[in-house]
Design a protein around this motif. Structure first.
Motif, PDB file in Angstrom:
ATOM      1  N   LYS A 295       0.832  -1.193   0.000  1.00  0.00           N
ATOM      2  CA  LYS A 295       0.000   0.000   0.000  1.00  0.00           C
ATOM      3  C   LYS A 295       0.873   1.253   0.000  1.00  0.00           C
ATOM      4  CE  LYS A 295      -3.909  -2.061   2.464  1.00  0.00           C
ATOM      5  NZ  LYS A 295      -4.772  -1.977   3.655  1.00  0.00           N
ATOM      6  N   THR A 297       1.495   5.492   0.396  1.00  0.00           N
ATOM      7  CA  THR A 297       1.087   6.533   1.328  1.00  0.00           C
ATOM      8  C   THR A 297      -0.238   7.141   0.895  1.00  0.00           C
ATOM      9  OG1 THR A 297       3.415   7.036   1.645  1.00  0.00           O
ATOM     10  CG2 THR A 297       1.840   8.648   2.447  1.00  0.00           C
ATOM     11  N   ARG A 298      -1.145   7.284   1.824  1.00  0.00           N
ATOM     12  CA  ARG A 298      -2.414   7.941   1.507  1.00  0.00           C
ATOM     13  C   ARG A 298      -2.262   9.450   1.663  1.00  0.00           C
ATOM     14  NH1 ARG A 298      -7.059   6.182   4.995  1.00  0.00           N
ATOM     15  NH2 ARG A 298      -5.486   5.741   6.561  1.00  0.00           N
ATOM     16  N   LEU A 300      -4.643  12.610   1.957  1.00  0.00           N
ATOM     17  CA  LEU A 300      -6.063  12.865   2.208  1.00  0.00           C
ATOM     18  C   LEU A 300      -6.545  14.210   1.674  1.00  0.00           C
ATOM     19  CD1 LEU A 300      -6.491  11.518   5.837  1.00  0.00           C
ATOM     20  CD2 LEU A 300      -6.736  10.328   3.667  1.00  0.00           C
ATOM     21  N   ARG A 303      -8.033  15.622  -3.518  1.00  0.00           N
ATOM     22  CA  ARG A 303      -7.759  14.455  -4.337  1.00  0.00           C
ATOM     23  C   ARG A 303      -7.685  14.771  -5.815  1.00  0.00           C
ATOM     24  NH1 ARG A 303      -7.370  10.049  -1.428  1.00  0.00           N
ATOM     25  NH2 ARG A 303      -8.397   9.996   0.579  1.00  0.00           N
ATOM     26  N   ALA A 373       2.537   2.592   4.456  1.00  0.00           N
ATOM     27  CA  ALA A 373       1.222   2.447   5.080  1.00  0.00           C
ATOM     28  C   ALA A 373       1.401   1.742   6.428  1.00  0.00           C
ATOM     29  CB  ALA A 373       0.304   1.635   4.175  1.00  0.00           C
ATOM     30  N   VAL A 376      -0.024   8.364   6.592  1.00  0.00           N
ATOM     31  CA  VAL A 376      -1.028   9.226   5.965  1.00  0.00           C
ATOM     32  C   VAL A 376      -0.497  10.657   5.932  1.00  0.00           C
ATOM     33  CG1 VAL A 376      -3.384  10.120   6.100  1.00  0.00           C
ATOM     34  CG2 VAL A 376      -2.905   7.790   6.842  1.00  0.00           C
TER      35      VAL A 376
END
Length: 650
Positions: A295, A297-298, A300, A303, A373, A376
């Motif tokens: 996974k 890095t998200r 947030l 987008r 992951a 975030v």
């Protein structure tokens, strides 16, 4: 006594409990629901259906209908009733065989690994013998020998023929655990073998043991079905396997009664799926790495915001603005980076210092989209040459990495592949970005080795033939392969002795000046940064509390935390004097910090100011910024002069 202080994060499956596992994993919930439904229907078979599974009281070959959901057999038995009653023995065989086989395999595998010696070799030899024996023929012979013994004879046969492969896997993993530091520490502290095995090793093997159990249960169900299908099992009993046997014996497919085969076949397949889902779910809970494997890095914030190239403030090459990043955990978000803004100019050597856990590495990895992951990025920007790295797609980011910026990781000497020659590993990054000409690759590799001070003939060596310092130089050479604009170095010399550290840092500084690249250097060693850096940023509890040119920080640190860091280690020359560390500990980054994060440990704290609101960052001299109320114009205007001097002197 358990060596808690040196034990790494365990696979805490045993501490979760079944309900918490189901609540945290949708796959485990789905698998448990399927198995639970099968068990419930099996237990309530006499309530759900009033027919006798063995007595043919209905007409033969009836099609599925409201009266007979799955039709009837050639002898007039209700197939749905047989499916319900057959689940009882099938599940019993699966779970009982798995329990016995897993117990045997776990006991022998872990004992062989932990105790070793002749006993361990004897167990290993026995395991190997069972592994080389052909499984199905052994099952057939053993079942024929014990024929007439009922269901438990089948369970015993399957368990005794199915434990070996699990024992081999567990032995391999237990051998690795046996040499880990936390196990060695438990041995040194005097813990007994039983306590070490059950408290230190088995919790770390929980995911593998669970996989072994469910795989063996499925093996048992399939084995029973195979034995019954060929007529070796007890065909007088009703199981899903004997249903397949009678469907084949009565040629159900020729009579068009495909549902007689479909019902037990699909039930076995569904049970296998449930075992797999439950195993995956347990692995997600017991092994966080498996949960987050692969996974990215998200990010947030915004987008779908348009990506535009803008000029950096003050012509900075790399600019981080109001970056908030951290980790998403079941207990809530951990904000390891809190509103950080930082600039790096072309050709600049920026040092990043602070205690362990203050957010230095998280800041670097979040800004470069390398945070693993469950990392975030909550908000903020990270612009390299005007391009926001946090807004790039995966493919765009791949094109930028290593060409525009590169990384040298902590203890990065361990990233070299032990089975590939150094030359191939130096070539990899260049080939990934379109450099394919062999002569050009070779010439560039030799040039890089000259840059970092390694003889060219070591290109043909394997990593194990190099010393730690040489391997670190190889990694730095790989980071410089495409001449990126900026290189982020996360404590690259931590595992090396001080002499080699100095040599490598001198090489890094020389390469920086020759190539004109920028460097972000993360370390705990503030004295080292003062000598090497152009500018230094001090981090505490996820915030930059002071930022200044290295010379200015050395002669006049302003923040109490920086002052404490500067005086934590004694000088090599001058009169002997007592030095103290910083009392207390950093605050938890999982909570909100309304005031200054250093308040509880600060000798100059001002209640009513420091604990209620964040200090603004002020520029006390050109390029020297500090976030502290001691230097706030508003507080200075309201604080008596004598009190300000007393606090500053503390």
């Amino acid at each position: 006594m358990t060596s808690v202080s040196v034990t790494p994060p365990r696979l805490r499956l045993l501490a979760f409990g079944p309900w918490r596992i189901l609540r945290r994993s949708p796959r485990a919930t789905a698998g448990a629901a399927i198995i639970g439904l099968m068990v419930l229907l099996a237990l309530l078979a006499s309530v759900v259906s009033h027919a006798d599974p063995n007595t043919g009281t209905f007409d033969p070959w009836l099609n599925p209908s409201a009266t007979h959901l799955l039709g009837t057999t050639a002898l007039g038995q209700d197939i749905f009733t047989q499916l319900l009653y057959g689940a009882r023995l099938t599940l019993l065989i699966g779970f009982a065989s798995a329990l016995i086989a897993t117990t045997i395999g776990t006991s022998l595998g872990v004992a062989s690994a932990y105790f070793g010696g002749r006993g361990g070799e004897a167990i290993n030899t026995l395991t190997n013998v069972f592994l080389v024996l052909p499984g199905l023929p052994l099952l057939i012979v053993a079942s024929a020998f014990l024929r007439g013994g009922g269901v438990w004879s089948i369970i015993v046969v399957i368990a005794l023929t199915g434990w070996a492969w699990g024992a081999r896997v567990l032995r391999s993993q237990a051998l690795t655990l046996r040499t880990r530091d936390f196990v060695q520490a438990a041995v040194v502290t005097g813990e007994g073998p039983g306590r070490i095995i059950f408290r230190e090793m088995l919790p770390n093997l929980a995911g593998i043991i669970a996989a072994n159990f469910f795989s063996t249960a499925l093996f048992a169900v399939l084995s029973e079905a195979a034995l019954s299908f060929i007529g070796i099992g007890d065909v007088s009993q009703v199981t899903w396997g004997t249903m397949l046997y009678w469907a084949q014996a009565k040629q159900s497919l020729l009579h068009g009664a495909w549902w007689w085969v479909m019902a037990p076949g699909l039930s076995i397949a569904l049970l296998g799926t449930a075992f797999a889902l439950l195993n995956f779910g347990i692995d997600e809970i017991s092994n966080p790495r498996a949960r987050h494997s692969g996974k990215a890095t998200r990010v947030l914030r915004r987008r779908a915001a348009p990506r535009v190239t803008v000029q950096q403030p003050g012509d900075a090459l790399f600019s981080v603005r109001h970056l908030n990043a951290g980790y998403a955990t079941p207990g809530g978000s951990v904000r390891a980076v809190r509103g950080v803004s930082l600039d790096v100019h072309p050709g600049e050597f920026l040092g990043l210092a602070g205690e362990s856990g203050c957010g230095k590495s998280t800041l670097a990895f979040a800004a470069t989209r390398l945070l693993d992951a469950p990392g975030v990025v909550f908000s903020g920007e990270a612009r390299l040459a005007g391009q926001d790295l946090l807004a790039l797609s995966s493919e765009e980011l791949r094109q930028v990495r290593w060409r525009e910026y590169s990384m040298v990781f902590q203890a990065s000497m361990n990233i070299l592949n032990p089975v590939l020659r150094v030359r191939e590993q130096v070539f990899d990054a260049m080939q990934a970005h379109g450099v394919t000409d062999p002569e050009r690759l070779e010439a560039r590799a030799r040039e890089l080795f000259n840059l970092v001070g390694i003889r060219e003939d070591y290109l043909s060596a394997y990593p194990h033939q190099l010393s730690g310092g040489m391997k670190q130089r190889v990694v730095i050479a790989i980071a410089l392969a495409l001449e990126p604009k900026i290189v982020v170095m996360d404590e690259p010399t931590t595992a090396l002795d001080v002499v080699v550290q100095r040599q490598i840092l001198q090489e890094i500084d020389g390469v920086r000046k020759r190539l004109g690249i920028s460097i972000i250097f993360i370390t705990h060693d503030l004295s080292l940064l003062i000598e090497m850096s152009d500018r230094i940023a001090i981090m505490y509890a996820g915030e930059v509390v002071e930022e200044a040119p290295a010379s200015s920080l050395y002669t006049g640190a302003k923040h109490p935390y920086t002052t404490r860091l500067m005086t934590a280690f004694p000088p090599l020359s001058g009169p002997r004097e007592r030095r103290d560390g910083i009392p207390g500990r950093p605050p938890s980054l999982a909570q909100d910090l309304p005031g200054c994060p250093f308040f509880e440990r600060c000798p100059s704290r001002m209640p009513g100011h420091c604990d209620t609101r964040k200090p603004a960052t002020v520029e006390v001299s050109p390029g020297h910024k500090v976030a502290c109320f001691l230097h706030s114009p508003v507080v200075q205007a309201t604080q008596p002069q004598e009190e300000r001097h007393a606090l500053a002197s503390d």
